[in-house]
Write a protein that holds these residues in place. Sequence first.
Motif, short mmCIF file in Angstrom:
data_model
loop_
_atom_site.label_atom_id
_atom_site.label_comp_id
_atom_site.label_asym_id
_atom_site.label_seq_id
_atom_site.Cartn_x
_atom_site.Cartn_y
_atom_site.Cartn_z
N PRO A 231 0.88 -1.34 0.01
CA PRO A 231 -0.16 -0.17 -0.04
C PRO A 231 0.92 1.25 0.08
O PRO A 231 0.30 2.33 -0.67
N ASN A 232 2.11 1.34 0.84
CA ASN A 232 2.72 2.42 0.97
C ASN A 232 3.71 2.50 -0.35
O ASN A 232 4.30 1.79 -0.88
N ALA A 233 4.18 4.02 -0.58
CA ALA A 233 5.02 4.07 -1.76
C ALA A 233 6.48 4.90 -0.96
O ALA A 233 6.19 5.77 0.15
N ALA A 234 7.46 4.57 -1.17
CA ALA A 234 8.69 5.37 -0.94
C ALA A 234 8.77 6.75 -1.47
O ALA A 234 9.85 7.13 -2.04
N THR B 193 -7.75 1.99 0.19
CA THR B 193 -7.86 0.93 -0.79
C THR B 193 -7.28 -0.26 -0.20
O THR B 193 -7.85 -1.31 -0.05
N ILE B 194 -5.90 -0.31 -0.15
CA ILE B 194 -5.25 -1.48 0.69
C ILE B 194 -5.16 -1.12 2.08
O ILE B 194 -4.46 0.09 2.56
N PRO B 195 -5.54 -1.86 2.95
CA PRO B 195 -5.23 -1.55 4.77
C PRO B 195 -3.70 -1.15 4.89
O PRO B 195 -2.94 -1.58 4.38
N GLY C 281 -3.10 -0.84 -5.48
CA GLY C 281 -4.71 -0.57 -5.41
C GLY C 281 -5.36 -1.81 -6.01
O GLY C 281 -4.94 -3.17 -5.92
N LEU C 282 -6.48 -1.58 -6.39
CA LEU C 282 -7.56 -2.80 -6.65
C LEU C 282 -6.74 -3.63 -7.82
O LEU C 282 -6.46 -2.89 -9.21
N LEU D 151 -10.55 -4.72 0.16
CA LEU D 151 -10.05 -3.73 -0.62
C LEU D 151 -11.10 -2.75 -1.07
O LEU D 151 -12.26 -3.09 -1.38
N THR D 152 -10.83 -1.35 -0.82
CA THR D 152 -12.06 -0.30 -1.19
C THR D 152 -11.59 0.61 -2.36
O THR D 152 -10.32 0.58 -2.81
N ASP D 153 -12.63 1.28 -2.89
CA ASP D 153 -12.42 2.20 -3.81
C ASP D 153 -11.90 3.47 -3.48
O ASP D 153 -11.67 4.62 -4.24
#
Length: 296
Positions: free
Chosen positions: A127-130, A280-282, A171-172, A274-276
């Motif tokens: 889910p996370n980005a660097a 989105t990703i927990p 994401g999804l 997963l949500t919109d």
Amino acid sequence: MSQHVLPFKTLALAAAIILGLVANAKAQPKLRQHTATTAAQVALTSANRTVPGNKVAITTSGARRIITSNGLPSHAVGSFPNRGNPNRISAQSHRFVVPVSPKVGAARALARGASFGVAINGVPFDPNAAEFWLGNPRSGWDYNALGGAVSLGFDANFAHVQPSGAYHYHGLPVGLMQQLGWSASRPSPLIGYAADGFPIYALNAQVDGQVVRMTSSYQLKPGRRPGGTQPGGPHDGAFKQDYQYVAGSGTLDECNGARVVTADYPRGTYAYFLTDAYPTIPRCLRGTPGQGFGKR
């Protein structure tokens, strides 16, 4: 006046340590110096290329579920490298171990850089980005991967590639959902397993005999960011810190989870969705993480 002369072995060890630190610094990718503060629609590249050779095995051994894969997606992907992502997809040696019967506990935040889980096709969920305000991980402002403020080169599966060549979802996983026959009119099929062993579904669940869209309980904070030495502008979703958990504002808890009955767990289970909408990703787990999900 006497001089203290270090033994040769000590000097050699010090030199080796210094050289090792220099080599490690060179090996670390340099973080980009972002100053963007405005959220935008995420630009996606078409998923029109195939990556042959997907391999995944999901087995159980006693109390453990073991997922091994080469990380190659089972569906079409976008073009990599691309303008926002300079990396090329390559086979990996993923091995994830989770409990078959996990236990629900207090929420624990996902470690920075750790994977949340793995899809049933063997591709990780990250889910996370660097990406950080001014390129500084200590700034307290992490860019929301799906906030659109910075380009990360996602394809139509909301996925891209790490420097190691590992394809992963932010994401999804649209292509995978299509392969599994996901439908808005039916409960979600099993999408994967979280790092603590609980199942992952996408968007829909069956609640009291009806198909219900499961919704996040995270909301944008009111007002504006501090500005000055920190980002300015309204809390619009460009950063993770633009959001706050508001209990009861959606159907899911702070880890995007709920207790449900599914075809895979007819007696009921805690499950993640997963949500919109954000996250989105927990971003947290309710159980103890297994093996293989640490910083990659």
